[in-house]
Write an enzyme that holds these catalytic residues in place. Structure first.
Site: not given
Lengths: 175, 104
Positions: B101-104
């Protein structure tokens, strides 16, 4: 229940034709992350990604400044305390000595808490993910900087027309 | 949620085809999932997939590429070689976990 297994379509070929160009023109900490994060997201989707660092965005790739970028809320009328969208802070308070340092420290912490890296490490990730990173010729000349002063993963110092040529057919983001 | 059968394993998947129940996963199934997306599993692949599984147990969230890299010491560049083009998604798929889910 399906006969043949249902498998995600990773569409490697479809994304292979897609290109993204990100122009990073700002050096304020809060204006640096959007470009880097979007470029990273595109790379993770198999999209060929080119970044062009120009004007204040040059500070992102200049070794002397890349880890010292700051956040000021002067002129930012949307400023509020993190987690308190209803409690605005007058932007001119940002002009008080020490306000920029404090705001920068707070933003860095928020970013780190989300497990998002600082700028130099972020550039390493982009480089490792296969990003093309270009430094703007005019910005280099204005700042009297050469490739030796820049992040090692930079692919070259090029003119605006070179960049436009390299990103033929790309989707473009100007930050 | 739809069901699908992969090499004799009946599993529940979401609309994209990712496993929705991590507990339905086994290493046998992981090898089959890898095969379906054109990945030939080596020890290096397994190290990463096992890390993802272990990390998910603790974090209850699929590790992002950066987390995989910092925690396993494997450079991001190598992750793109082992799981080409979309390493985060492909690793998660083989490990029977949701997309990160994280962007990075």
């Amino acid at each position: 229940m399906t006969e043949t297994p249902f498998v995600p379509s990773f569409d490697d070929d479809a994304s292979a034709g897609r290109k993204l160009a990100v122009i990073c023109s700002k050096g304020n900490l809060d204006m640096v992350y959007p470009g880097l994060i979007l470029a990273n997201a595109a790379l993770g989707e198999g999209v060929e990604t080119h970044l062009f660092f120009t004007f204040w965005g040059f500070d992102i790739i200049t070794k002397d400044t890349m880890d010292k970028l700051k956040f000021t809320f002067v002129g930012n009328t949307a400023m509020h305390l993190p987690g308190h969208s209803d409690r605005g802070i007058h932007h001119m308070l940002g002009a008080i000595p020490g306000a920029t340092a404090a705001a920068t420290k707070m933003m860095r912490k928020q970013i780190a808490d989300l497990d998002v890296p600082e700028v130099p490490e972020f550039l390493d990730i982009l480089h490792g993910s296969g990003a093309y990173m270009w430094a703007c010729r005019m910005s280099a000349d204005m700042n009297k900087l050469t490739e030796a002063d820049l992040y090692d993963g930079i692919d070259g110092i090029i003119s605006a027309s070179d960049f436009i040529e390299k990103t033929d057919g790309a989707q473009l983001l100007f930050v | 949620m739809p069901m699908t059968t992969i090499a004799g394993h009946e599993v529940e998947v979401n609309e994209e085809g990712f496993l929705t129940k991590p507990e339905q996963w086994s290493e046998d199934l992981g090898a089959e999932l890898a095969k379906l997306i054109g990945i030939d599993m080596t020890d290096e692949h397994w190290n990463l997939v096992r890390f993802l599984r272990k990390d998910y147990d603790v974090q209850h969230e699929t590790a992002t590429l950066r987390r995989v890299s910092t925690q396993t010491g494997k450079p991001v560049k190598d992750l793109f070689v082992l799981f080409p083009a979309k390493p985060a998604k492909k690793m998660a798929y083989v490990a029977g976990l949701p997309k990160p889910k994280g962007c990075v």
